[in-house]
Write a protein that holds these residues in place. Structure first.
Motif, PDB file in Angstrom:
ATOM      1  N   VAL A  34      37.675  36.900  -5.835  1.00 33.68           N
ATOM      2  CA  VAL A  34      38.856  36.560  -6.634  1.00 33.68           C
ATOM      3  C   VAL A  34      38.937  35.051  -6.669  1.00 33.68           C
ATOM      4  O   VAL A  34      38.905  34.388  -5.630  1.00 33.68           O
ATOM      5  N   SER A  35      39.022  34.500  -7.871  1.00 31.52           N
ATOM      6  CA  SER A  35      39.053  33.058  -8.022  1.00 31.52           C
ATOM      7  C   SER A  35      40.054  32.697  -9.107  1.00 31.52           C
ATOM      8  O   SER A  35      40.134  33.368 -10.138  1.00 31.52           O
ATOM      9  N   GLY A  36      40.823  31.648  -8.868  1.00 29.44           N
ATOM     10  CA  GLY A  36      41.797  31.240  -9.870  1.00 29.44           C
ATOM     11  C   GLY A  36      42.329  29.849  -9.597  1.00 29.44           C
ATOM     12  O   GLY A  36      42.238  29.329  -8.483  1.00 29.44           O
ATOM     13  N   ASP A  37      42.866  29.231 -10.619  1.00 21.89           N
ATOM     14  CA  ASP A  37      43.466  27.905 -10.528  1.00 21.89           C
ATOM     15  C   ASP A  37      44.847  27.940 -11.152  1.00 21.89           C
ATOM     16  O   ASP A  37      45.061  28.597 -12.165  1.00 21.89           O
ATOM     17  N   LEU A  38      45.770  27.220 -10.546  1.00 21.74           N
ATOM     18  CA  LEU A  38      47.118  27.103 -11.057  1.00 21.74           C
ATOM     19  C   LEU A  38      47.470  25.625 -11.083  1.00 21.74           C
ATOM     20  O   LEU A  38      47.334  24.926 -10.073  1.00 21.74           O
ATOM     21  N   VAL A  39      47.870  25.136 -12.249  1.00 21.13           N
ATOM     22  CA  VAL A  39      48.237  23.730 -12.393  1.00 21.13           C
ATOM     23  C   VAL A  39      49.674  23.662 -12.889  1.00 21.13           C
ATOM     24  O   VAL A  39      50.006  24.235 -13.932  1.00 21.13           O
ATOM     25  N   LEU A  40      50.518  22.978 -12.125  1.00 18.71           N
ATOM     26  CA  LEU A  40      51.895  22.746 -12.538  1.00 18.71           C
ATOM     27  C   LEU A  40      51.971  21.360 -13.158  1.00 18.71           C
ATOM     28  O   LEU A  40      51.578  20.372 -12.546  1.00 18.71           O
ATOM     29  N   ALA A  41      52.474  21.305 -14.397  1.00 20.50           N
ATOM     30  CA  ALA A  41      52.520  20.040 -15.114  1.00 20.50           C
ATOM     31  C   ALA A  41      53.861  19.892 -15.809  1.00 20.50           C
ATOM     32  O   ALA A  41      54.485  20.866 -16.212  1.00 20.50           O
ATOM     33  N   ILE A  42      54.277  18.652 -15.950  1.00 24.82           N
ATOM     34  CA  ILE A  42      55.473  18.312 -16.720  1.00 24.82           C
ATOM     35  C   ILE A  42      55.054  17.266 -17.744  1.00 24.82           C
ATOM     36  O   ILE A  42      54.453  16.243 -17.388  1.00 24.82           O
ATOM     37  N   ALA A  43      55.337  17.544 -18.999  1.00 21.62           N
ATOM     38  CA  ALA A  43      54.999  16.641 -20.114  1.00 21.62           C
ATOM     39  C   ALA A  43      53.512  16.308 -20.107  1.00 21.62           C
ATOM     40  O   ALA A  43      53.123  15.149 -20.237  1.00 21.62           O
ATOM     41  N   VAL A  45      51.495  16.098 -17.756  1.00 23.73           N
ATOM     42  CA  VAL A  45      51.054  15.333 -16.586  1.00 23.73           C
ATOM     43  C   VAL A  45      50.910  16.320 -15.439  1.00 23.73           C
ATOM     44  O   VAL A  45      51.903  16.866 -14.948  1.00 23.73           O
ATOM     45  N   PRO A  46      49.667  16.599 -14.991  1.00 25.22           N
ATOM     46  CA  PRO A  46      49.487  17.548 -13.889  1.00 25.22           C
ATOM     47  C   PRO A  46      50.044  16.991 -12.580  1.00 25.22           C
ATOM     48  O   PRO A  46      49.740  15.879 -12.186  1.00 25.22           O
ATOM     49  N   LEU A  47      50.918  17.787 -11.943  1.00 17.23           N
ATOM     50  CA  LEU A  47      51.541  17.351 -10.696  1.00 17.23           C
ATOM     51  C   LEU A  47      50.958  18.051  -9.483  1.00 17.23           C
ATOM     52  O   LEU A  47      50.716  17.426  -8.458  1.00 17.23           O
ATOM     53  N   VAL A  48      50.726  19.351  -9.593  1.00 13.86           N
ATOM     54  CA  VAL A  48      50.232  20.137  -8.463  1.00 13.86           C
ATOM     55  C   VAL A  48      49.118  21.035  -8.958  1.00 13.86           C
ATOM     56  O   VAL A  48      49.226  21.651 -10.016  1.00 13.86           O
ATOM     57  N   ARG A  49      48.027  21.093  -8.191  1.00 16.13           N
ATOM     58  CA  ARG A  49      46.930  22.011  -8.504  1.00 16.13           C
ATOM     59  C   ARG A  49      46.668  22.876  -7.283  1.00 16.13           C
ATOM     60  O   ARG A  49      46.491  22.366  -6.171  1.00 16.13           O
ATOM     61  N   ILE A  50      46.646  24.186  -7.507  1.00 12.93           N
ATOM     62  CA  ILE A  50      46.376  25.140  -6.441  1.00 12.93           C
ATOM     63  C   ILE A  50      45.145  25.932  -6.840  1.00 12.93           C
ATOM     64  O   ILE A  50      45.093  26.498  -7.931  1.00 12.93           O
ATOM     65  N   SER A  51      44.143  25.945  -5.970  1.00 10.43           N
ATOM     66  CA  SER A  51      42.918  26.709  -6.219  1.00 10.43           C
ATOM     67  C   SER A  51      42.838  27.852  -5.220  1.00 10.43           C
ATOM     68  O   SER A  51      43.111  27.672  -4.036  1.00 10.43           O
ATOM     69  N   LEU A  52      42.462  29.018  -5.719  1.00 12.58           N
ATOM     70  CA  LEU A  52      42.333  30.195  -4.872  1.00 12.58           C
ATOM     71  C   LEU A  52      40.925  30.739  -5.012  1.00 12.58           C
ATOM     72  O   LEU A  52      40.445  30.964  -6.120  1.00 12.58           O
ATOM     73  N   HIS A  53      40.261  30.904  -3.884  1.00 15.83           N
ATOM     74  CA  HIS A  53      38.936  31.520  -3.843  1.00 15.83           C
ATOM     75  C   HIS A  53      38.941  32.478  -2.652  1.00 15.83           C
ATOM     76  O   HIS A  53      39.119  32.057  -1.510  1.00 15.83           O
ATOM     77  N   ALA A  54      38.791  33.757  -2.923  1.00 18.50           N
ATOM     78  CA  ALA A  54      38.843  34.755  -1.854  1.00 18.50           C
ATOM     79  C   ALA A  54      37.731  35.773  -2.039  1.00 18.50           C
ATOM     80  O   ALA A  54      37.356  36.104  -3.167  1.00 18.50           O
ATOM     81  N   LEU A  55      37.189  36.255  -0.949  1.00 18.38           N
ATOM     82  CA  LEU A  55      36.171  37.290  -0.946  1.00 18.38           C
ATOM     83  C   LEU A  55      36.740  38.499  -0.226  1.00 18.38           C
ATOM     84  O   LEU A  55      37.194  38.400   0.916  1.00 18.38           O
ATOM     85  N   LEU A  56      36.736  39.643  -0.906  1.00 18.51           N
ATOM     86  CA  LEU A  56      37.199  40.887  -0.307  1.00 18.51           C
ATOM     87  C   LEU A  56      36.005  41.805  -0.121  1.00 18.51           C
ATOM     88  O   LEU A  56      35.303  42.114  -1.076  1.00 18.51           O
ATOM     89  N   ALA A  57      35.752  42.213   1.111  1.00 17.67           N
ATOM     90  CA  ALA A  57      34.625  43.102   1.406  1.00 17.67           C
ATOM     91  C   ALA A  57      34.921  43.839   2.701  1.00 17.67           C
ATOM     92  O   ALA A  57      35.779  43.439   3.492  1.00 17.67           O
ATOM     93  N   SER A  58      34.216  44.917   2.918  1.00 13.01           N
ATOM     94  CA  SER A  58      34.399  45.676   4.146  1.00 13.01           C
ATOM     95  C   SER A  58      33.546  45.081   5.265  1.00 13.01           C
ATOM     96  O   SER A  58      32.605  44.331   5.028  1.00 13.01           O
TER      97      SER A  58
END
Length: 73
Positions: A34-43, A45-58
């Protein structure tokens, strides 16, 4: 003679209907990333960037741990 309406025909992309237990078994047997990026921006202008990288396995008891002791925790 009646004219068929569109909603009486089967949908071409209808879900197949896999039970949740079988789906989880398949995901954990092969693993999933599972991989994703979230960018919070105002006008634009990017203020916060959150990156998620996860591996799910047994975990298998037959595969030895890569650490000599109980692990990094």
């Amino acid at each position: 003679m009646s004219v068929p309406v569109p909603w009486e025909e089967p949908e071409p992309y209808a879900p197949v209907g896999v039970p949740l237990v079988d789906l989880l078994d398949r995901v954990l047997a092969t693993g999933v990333v599972v991989s994703g990026d979230l960018v919070l921006a105002i006008a634009d202008v990017p203020l916060v960037r959150i990156s998620l990288h996860a591996l799910l396995a047994s975990v298998s008891e037959r595969v030895p741990a890569p650490w000599p002791d109980s692990g990094p925790l």
